[in-house]
Structures are given as structure tokens and as C-alpha cells.
Design a protein around this motif. Structure first.
Motif, PDB file in Angstrom:
ATOM      1  N   UNK A  37     -14.636 -26.673  16.262  1.00 36.89           N
ATOM      2  CA  UNK A  37     -13.744 -27.310  17.228  1.00 36.89           C
ATOM      3  C   UNK A  37     -13.523 -28.786  16.929  1.00 36.89           C
ATOM      4  N   UNK A  38     -14.532 -29.463  16.395  1.00 35.11           N
ATOM      5  CA  UNK A  38     -14.375 -30.887  16.114  1.00 35.11           C
ATOM      6  C   UNK A  38     -13.226 -31.131  15.136  1.00 35.11           C
ATOM      7  N   UNK A  39     -13.026 -30.211  14.184  1.00 35.02           N
ATOM      8  CA  UNK A  39     -11.969 -30.383  13.189  1.00 35.02           C
ATOM      9  C   UNK A  39     -10.587 -30.333  13.841  1.00 35.02           C
ATOM     10  N   UNK A  40     -10.416 -29.450  14.815  1.00 35.67           N
ATOM     11  CA  UNK A  40      -9.126 -29.359  15.506  1.00 35.67           C
ATOM     12  C   UNK A  40      -8.855 -30.604  16.349  1.00 35.67           C
ATOM     13  N   UNK A  41      -9.896 -31.196  16.900  1.00 36.69           N
ATOM     14  CA  UNK A  41      -9.717 -32.466  17.610  1.00 36.69           C
ATOM     15  C   UNK A  41      -9.159 -33.520  16.649  1.00 36.69           C
ATOM     16  N   UNK A  42      -9.717 -33.569  15.442  1.00 37.16           N
ATOM     17  CA  UNK A  42      -9.266 -34.559  14.460  1.00 37.16           C
ATOM     18  C   UNK A  42      -7.843 -34.285  13.993  1.00 37.16           C
ATOM     19  N   UNK A  43      -7.544 -33.026  13.710  1.00 41.53           N
ATOM     20  CA  UNK A  43      -6.183 -32.663  13.292  1.00 41.53           C
ATOM     21  C   UNK A  43      -5.163 -33.044  14.368  1.00 41.53           C
ATOM     22  N   UNK A  62      15.158 -50.601   8.589  1.00 37.12           N
ATOM     23  CA  UNK A  62      16.580 -50.280   8.438  1.00 37.12           C
ATOM     24  C   UNK A  62      16.880 -49.983   6.975  1.00 37.12           C
ATOM     25  N   UNK A  63      17.890 -49.172   6.737  1.00 39.95           N
ATOM     26  CA  UNK A  63      18.357 -48.896   5.383  1.00 39.95           C
ATOM     27  C   UNK A  63      17.275 -48.312   4.496  1.00 39.95           C
ATOM     28  N   UNK A  64      17.195 -48.842   3.285  1.00 42.77           N
ATOM     29  CA  UNK A  64      16.246 -48.330   2.300  1.00 42.77           C
ATOM     30  C   UNK A  64      14.795 -48.542   2.726  1.00 42.77           C
ATOM     31  N   UNK A  65      14.563 -49.478   3.616  1.00 43.59           N
ATOM     32  CA  UNK A  65      13.194 -49.702   4.093  1.00 43.59           C
ATOM     33  C   UNK A  65      12.643 -48.488   4.852  1.00 43.59           C
ATOM     34  N   UNK A  66      13.512 -47.638   5.320  1.00 40.79           N
ATOM     35  CA  UNK A  66      13.043 -46.412   6.004  1.00 40.79           C
ATOM     36  C   UNK A  66      12.304 -45.479   5.051  1.00 40.79           C
ATOM     37  N   UNK A  67      12.463 -45.661   3.762  1.00 42.64           N
ATOM     38  CA  UNK A  67      11.734 -44.849   2.793  1.00 42.64           C
ATOM     39  C   UNK A  67      10.220 -45.026   2.937  1.00 42.64           C
ATOM     40  N   UNK A  68       9.800 -46.160   3.486  1.00 44.86           N
ATOM     41  CA  UNK A  68       8.370 -46.376   3.739  1.00 44.86           C
ATOM     42  C   UNK A  68       7.812 -45.310   4.674  1.00 44.86           C
ATOM     43  N   UNK A  69       8.676 -44.733   5.491  1.00 42.42           N
ATOM     44  CA  UNK A  69       8.232 -43.697   6.430  1.00 42.42           C
ATOM     45  C   UNK A  69       7.725 -42.446   5.715  1.00 42.42           C
ATOM     46  N   UNK A  70       8.115 -42.251   4.464  1.00 38.60           N
ATOM     47  CA  UNK A  70       7.626 -41.105   3.702  1.00 38.60           C
ATOM     48  C   UNK A  70       6.112 -41.195   3.463  1.00 38.60           C
ATOM     49  N   UNK A  71       5.586 -42.402   3.429  1.00 39.64           N
ATOM     50  CA  UNK A  71       4.156 -42.604   3.206  1.00 39.64           C
ATOM     51  C   UNK A  71       3.349 -42.583   4.497  1.00 39.64           C
ATOM     52  N   UNK A  72       4.018 -42.796   5.604  1.00 36.66           N
ATOM     53  CA  UNK A  72       3.314 -42.953   6.879  1.00 36.66           C
ATOM     54  C   UNK A  72       2.434 -41.753   7.251  1.00 36.66           C
ATOM     55  N   UNK A  73       2.888 -40.505   7.107  1.00 38.33           N
ATOM     56  CA  UNK A  73       2.002 -39.391   7.473  1.00 38.33           C
ATOM     57  C   UNK A  73       0.693 -39.370   6.678  1.00 38.33           C
ATOM     58  N   UNK A  74       0.766 -39.645   5.388  1.00 38.39           N
ATOM     59  CA  UNK A  74      -0.455 -39.645   4.574  1.00 38.39           C
ATOM     60  C   UNK A  74      -1.416 -40.736   5.020  1.00 38.39           C
ATOM     61  N   UNK A  75      -0.889 -41.924   5.275  1.00 41.79           N
ATOM     62  CA  UNK A  75      -1.752 -43.034   5.674  1.00 41.79           C
ATOM     63  C   UNK A  75      -2.343 -42.832   7.063  1.00 41.79           C
ATOM     64  N   UNK A  76      -1.540 -42.367   8.014  1.00 48.56           N
ATOM     65  CA  UNK A  76      -2.073 -42.213   9.368  1.00 48.56           C
ATOM     66  C   UNK A  76      -3.079 -41.069   9.442  1.00 48.56           C
ATOM     67  N   UNK A  77      -2.812 -39.984   8.723  1.00 46.30           N
ATOM     68  CA  UNK A  77      -3.748 -38.850   8.738  1.00 46.30           C
ATOM     69  C   UNK A  77      -5.063 -39.242   8.065  1.00 46.30           C
ATOM     70  N   UNK A  78      -4.968 -39.911   6.926  1.00 44.53           N
ATOM     71  CA  UNK A  78      -6.180 -40.344   6.228  1.00 44.53           C
ATOM     72  C   UNK A  78      -6.967 -41.340   7.070  1.00 44.53           C
ATOM     73  N   UNK A  79      -6.278 -42.267   7.709  1.00 47.67           N
ATOM     74  CA  UNK A  79      -6.971 -43.248   8.546  1.00 47.67           C
ATOM     75  C   UNK A  79      -7.625 -42.579   9.746  1.00 47.67           C
ATOM     76  N   UNK A  80      -6.924 -41.627  10.351  1.00 49.98           N
ATOM     77  CA  UNK A  80      -7.474 -40.924  11.510  1.00 49.98           C
ATOM     78  C   UNK A  80      -8.705 -40.120  11.122  1.00 49.98           C
ATOM     79  N   UNK A  81      -8.580 -39.298  10.089  1.00 48.64           N
ATOM     80  CA  UNK A  81      -9.725 -38.474   9.692  1.00 48.64           C
ATOM     81  C   UNK A  81     -10.862 -39.315   9.134  1.00 48.64           C
TER      82      UNK A  81
END
Length: 131
Positions: A37-43, A62-81
Motif C-alpha cells: 500500500x505504501x507504494x500506491x500512496x507514493x504513486x 510561453x512559446x518554445x519555453x513550453x517544451x520544458x514541460x516535457x521534462x516536468x513529469x520525470x522531475x516531479x515523479x523522481x523528486x516525489x518518490x
């Protein structure tokens, strides 16, 4: 919403474990039936942290700077876990007794709930409406 997300994640990960598609090593705490269950809490927490990060960053990109959002899931998930799983990871890899390993699992779930509590306060802190 968080509890429902934990439940759905637990079910999905448990099905993978029941079908021998994945497995958890060692004496996992809160691994009574299905996946730990602890793993599902983290996920689940990782998804909410990503949502909070998107709410903060999207208005400023704005514009091309939105491409940074492609990295956001990896960074937030790694930081959270990386941050929330510290207690259970330390306990699982330490050779501690079963009660201390379960305490590490409980501490991990508590850290997740602290993160969710902080995220739930964000709209009010930013001057927006609360749900």
C-alpha cells in the motif's frame, strides 16, 4: 480524490503482481493482499505533485519555453518518490526488525499525506478559490 487515486493505483499494481508481471522484493510493509500500500500512496502523490507543478509553471511558459514541460513529469515523479520513500527504503535495506520496517512504511505514507495537505492549501495560498 487522493484516496480514490491510491485505490486505483493499488489495484493496477496488484493486478500486475498477481499476473507475475512485476514483483516487490523483501519483506514489504503493508503488503497484506495485492501490492504494498505504501507504494500506491507514493504513486498517487506523484500525480498530485505534477498537477501542482503544472499549475505553477504553465502560466509562466510561453512559446518554445513550453517544451520544458516535457521534462516536468520525470522531475516531479523522481523528486516525489525520492523524498517520500526515504523512510521505507532505509528500513527495507537496513536489516531492521519487521515492526521498524512497518514503521518506515507508515512514515512514507505519512510523508505522502503531508505533501497532499500542502498541495491542497495551494489555491488558498495563491488567492484562488478552494474546492
Amino acid at each position: 480524490l487522493f484516496a480514490a487515486t491510491v485505490l486505483v493505483d493499488w489495484l493496477a499494481v496488484s493486478i500486475c503482481e498477481w499476473l507475475d508481471l512485476s514483483a516487490f522484493y523483501g519483506n514489504q510493509p503493508f503488503h497484506v493482499f495485492g501490492s504494498p500500500l505504501w507504494f500506491s500512496f507514493c504513486d498517487a502523490t506523484g500525480g498530485f505533485v505534477l498537477g501542482a507543478a503544472l499549475a505553477v509553471f504553465v502560466p509562466h511558459l510561453r512559446g518554445a519555453r513550453r517544451l520544458w514541460l516535457l521534462l516536468l513529469p520525470s522531475f516531479t515523479y523522481a523528486a516525489t518518490l525520492g523524498s517520500t520513500t526515504a523512510p521505507v527504503s532505509l528500513a527495507l535495506n537496513s536489516g531492521w526488525s519487521t515492526p521498524l520496517v512497518w514503521l518506515g512504511g507508515a512514515a512514507t505514507m505519512a510523508l505522502c499525506m503531508v505533501a497532499i495537505h500542502v498541495i491542497a492549501q495551494m489555491p488558498q495560498a495563491r488567492g484562488g478559490a478552494t474546492a
